[in-house]
Each structure stands twice: as structure tokens, then as C-alpha cells.
Design a protein around this motif. Sequence first.
Motif, PDB file in Angstrom:
ATOM      1  N   UNK A 168       0.831  -1.204   0.000  1.00 54.72           N
ATOM      2  CA  UNK A 168       0.000   0.000   0.000  1.00 54.72           C
ATOM      3  C   UNK A 168       0.867   1.256   0.000  1.00 54.72           C
ATOM      4  N   UNK A 169       1.867   1.246   0.875  1.00 55.57           N
ATOM      5  CA  UNK A 169       2.764   2.411   0.974  1.00 55.57           C
ATOM      6  C   UNK A 169       3.518   2.622  -0.336  1.00 55.57           C
TER       7      UNK A 169
ATOM      8  N   UNK B   7      -7.731   0.158   0.025  1.00 51.91           N
ATOM      9  CA  UNK B   7      -6.870   0.246  -1.160  1.00 51.91           C
ATOM     10  C   UNK B   7      -6.285  -1.123  -1.536  1.00 51.91           C
ATOM     11  N   UNK B   8      -5.953  -1.885  -0.496  1.00 53.09           N
ATOM     12  CA  UNK B   8      -5.354  -3.203  -0.711  1.00 53.09           C
ATOM     13  C   UNK B   8      -6.281  -4.144  -1.469  1.00 53.09           C
ATOM     14  N   UNK B   9      -7.553  -4.022  -1.160  1.00 47.85           N
ATOM     15  CA  UNK B   9      -8.530  -4.879  -1.850  1.00 47.85           C
ATOM     16  C   UNK B   9      -8.557  -4.551  -3.330  1.00 47.85           C
ATOM     17  N   UNK B  14      -7.321  -5.539  -9.037  1.00 48.80           N
ATOM     18  CA  UNK B  14      -6.662  -5.212 -10.300  1.00 48.80           C
ATOM     19  C   UNK B  14      -5.647  -6.285 -10.719  1.00 48.80           C
ATOM     20  N   UNK B  15      -5.072  -6.959  -9.726  1.00 49.89           N
ATOM     21  CA  UNK B  15      -4.123  -8.034 -10.052  1.00 49.89           C
ATOM     22  C   UNK B  15      -4.841  -9.343 -10.395  1.00 49.89           C
ATOM     23  N   UNK B  35     -15.403   7.377  -4.858  1.00 50.75           N
ATOM     24  CA  UNK B  35     -14.088   7.347  -4.189  1.00 50.75           C
ATOM     25  C   UNK B  35     -13.270   6.138  -4.653  1.00 50.75           C
ATOM     26  N   UNK B  36     -13.977   5.004  -4.752  1.00 47.73           N
ATOM     27  CA  UNK B  36     -13.280   3.780  -5.181  1.00 47.73           C
ATOM     28  C   UNK B  36     -12.876   3.866  -6.645  1.00 47.73           C
TER      29      UNK B  36
END
Lengths: 189, 185
Positions: A168-169, B7-9, B14-15, B35-36
Amino acid sequence: MKIQDPDAELIREFQAGSVEAFNDLVRRHQAAVCRMAYRVIGQQEESRDIAQEVFIKAHQMLPKWRFKAKFFTWLYQTTWNLARNWRRKHSRLDYYEYIGEHKELQTHPEAQVGMHYQEQKAMIKRVLGQLPKRQHQVVLLRIYERLSVEDTAAVMQCRPGTVKALLNQAMKRLSQIVKKEQTYDEMSA
Amino acid sequence: MKCRHKRNEWIGYLLGELSSKQQMRMESHLKECMACQKVTEELKSTLTVLNRVTPPPQDFSGGDVFVYEIHHKMERREIVSSRSRRFRQAAAGLTIVLLMAVMVIKLIHQKPDSPVVQPGSVSHLVKAEPMSSRLQTPTIRLRTSVKPVSMMSGPSNVSTMTQPKFPRKPRINLHIKTISGIQKS
């Protein structure tokens, strides 16, 4: 039905004395290990040497292998360590401006597009090199090698949560740079 | 309003790492959440740039040549290591021999502290200093036999004639008695 790990089978055969099993193990992973080393140091010949070094280490270590971890996690970890050591030793060499890069750019079809592509590529490469060690590693493993969060965590010897946070970072930082570049392009256009 | 999706989700989305069910759920959410949408657009462009960077050459590892080179390197190293092992063993043996030779030479040539010799005394035991504090050689007992000058130089009248101005040092015969458990006569 339990799926057997092909690496584990080959390691067992190697431990029983089969040289061909070790060769198969090398053939299975050589491309990935070379790619990983290349991503870290950016030089074709050197990354080949590093990859061979990794397999020589594996040859010494495999007789004592206890099947507690996946073999490829050990491979990625060792490749990363050796490649990082190489880069530290050759820190004076600007690794993203090597000869191969220029050759590649000249022959790459997208090189015809103009300087923008080359600049962006060089910039991202530079940024990747400047990322903190762990963030760089997580980008290589997750984005380029497409390892799962769990496997990446096993390679990096940390928790899956840490992998997520590090990625994330890294993505935030890279996004900022890309965005900055895009706004700069829009302004100059 | 802040969205519950992290964000990680979206990186996983996307991957293409999510299950088809999760993927569909995320897609339907994406159509509604601004937002997403912003986050995914940003991530998409970054991933596109990242994927363009440094594509490694296709299989530059070299197939079977790579395997052959590994074995060749290992054989070469084995030869070098066996040579260096033999060299190390020889060097160690030579060092031990040299050390022992030095010790023996030192012991032979070592003189005891000048003993206080009383005229007339014949023999006594002298405790010598250890050769070196580091080596910690065992205590060496030396038996000295001392003869008075008058007894060594014949009759008394001759001795008085040939006697030097300063009295001669007594002759000391050394007999190594024991050195670290090895009996020597």
C-alpha cells in the motif's frame, strides 16, 4: 486428494542421490530466479551469475532440507539477498543507466513514440530503486512475480498484514510520482 | 463519505487475485462508489507504468547451458577447495613442527638464574623460571653441580699463582630432570 508439491518430490529424489532431480529443479526455477535478480540489479550477465550462485547454494543446502517451507520461498529470499548484496557492492554503478537499457530502448517498438516513454520508464525505474528495501521487495514479488500475499510474506519472513501495508505504501508513493508526471505533461502540452 | 473498501482490496482486484464472486461484488460496488473509482483509476495507471518498466528479456537464463554452467562451477570450486584444504593441513603440520622445534631449542639453551653459590657447596636444586608466561611451560627442575674453583684448578699453590684477579664463575652442569611429564636423564 492432496496435491503433491513437485519441488518436494524432486528434493526427495535429490536427497536419495539423483543428480537429474537437481537439474530438473534448476530448470523449473531458473527463469524466475534470473528474472528476479535482473529486476534488482538490472544487468543480464550479472543476474545470470547471481542465479547460478543461488542454485549452487541450493545444492549445498538441499541435503539438509527438512520440508518445513516451500522451496521457492527459499529461492526468492536467497536471490533477493544475493542481488541486494551485489547492488550494495556496486553502488557506484548507476544501475538503471546500464548499457542494456539503452540497447533495449533503441530496439523497443515503443521507443518510437518519443522521449516521454523513455523518460517515464527511467523515472519509474529510478523511483523503484529509491524505494525503501522492503517496499521495493514487495513490489517485485507481488506486482512482477505475482506471488500471493501469503507467499510474499513467507519470502519476506513477515506477516501477511505487513505485506499488505508495505504494498500500500509503495503504491501510494508510486502513484504520487506518476500523477505528478502526468500533470507536468498536461501543463507542458 | 469514506468507503469501507480498502486500497489493498483494489490492488488484489486489479491483479486479478480475487475469486469470481468477490470480483463481481467489487465491480458492482465500483459502479456506485466515486471514491473507489478514483482509487482504482490511480492504481491502474501506476500498474500500467510499472508493467512497462524493464521487461526482462525472454528466458535469458539459457536453458540447459545454465544447468551445465552450474555443475562446471561446482566442480571447479571443489577442486580449489580440496587444494586449499590440503594446503591448510600442510601449513598446520609445519607450524606445529616449527613450534615444537623452537620450544626444544629454547629449553636446551635456557640458562637458569645465576644461583647464589656458596664456596664448598656441591649440588642443589634450582627452580627455573617458566620460559614464557603465555606458553605456561611446566616447572623445570634443574640439578646443578658446582665445583669450587680451588678444586677445579689443581693443587693449591698453582691455583694461587694462576688465579685471576676476579674469582672465576663456577661451572654449572645442567641435567634436565623432568619436562612436562617426559623423563629425561
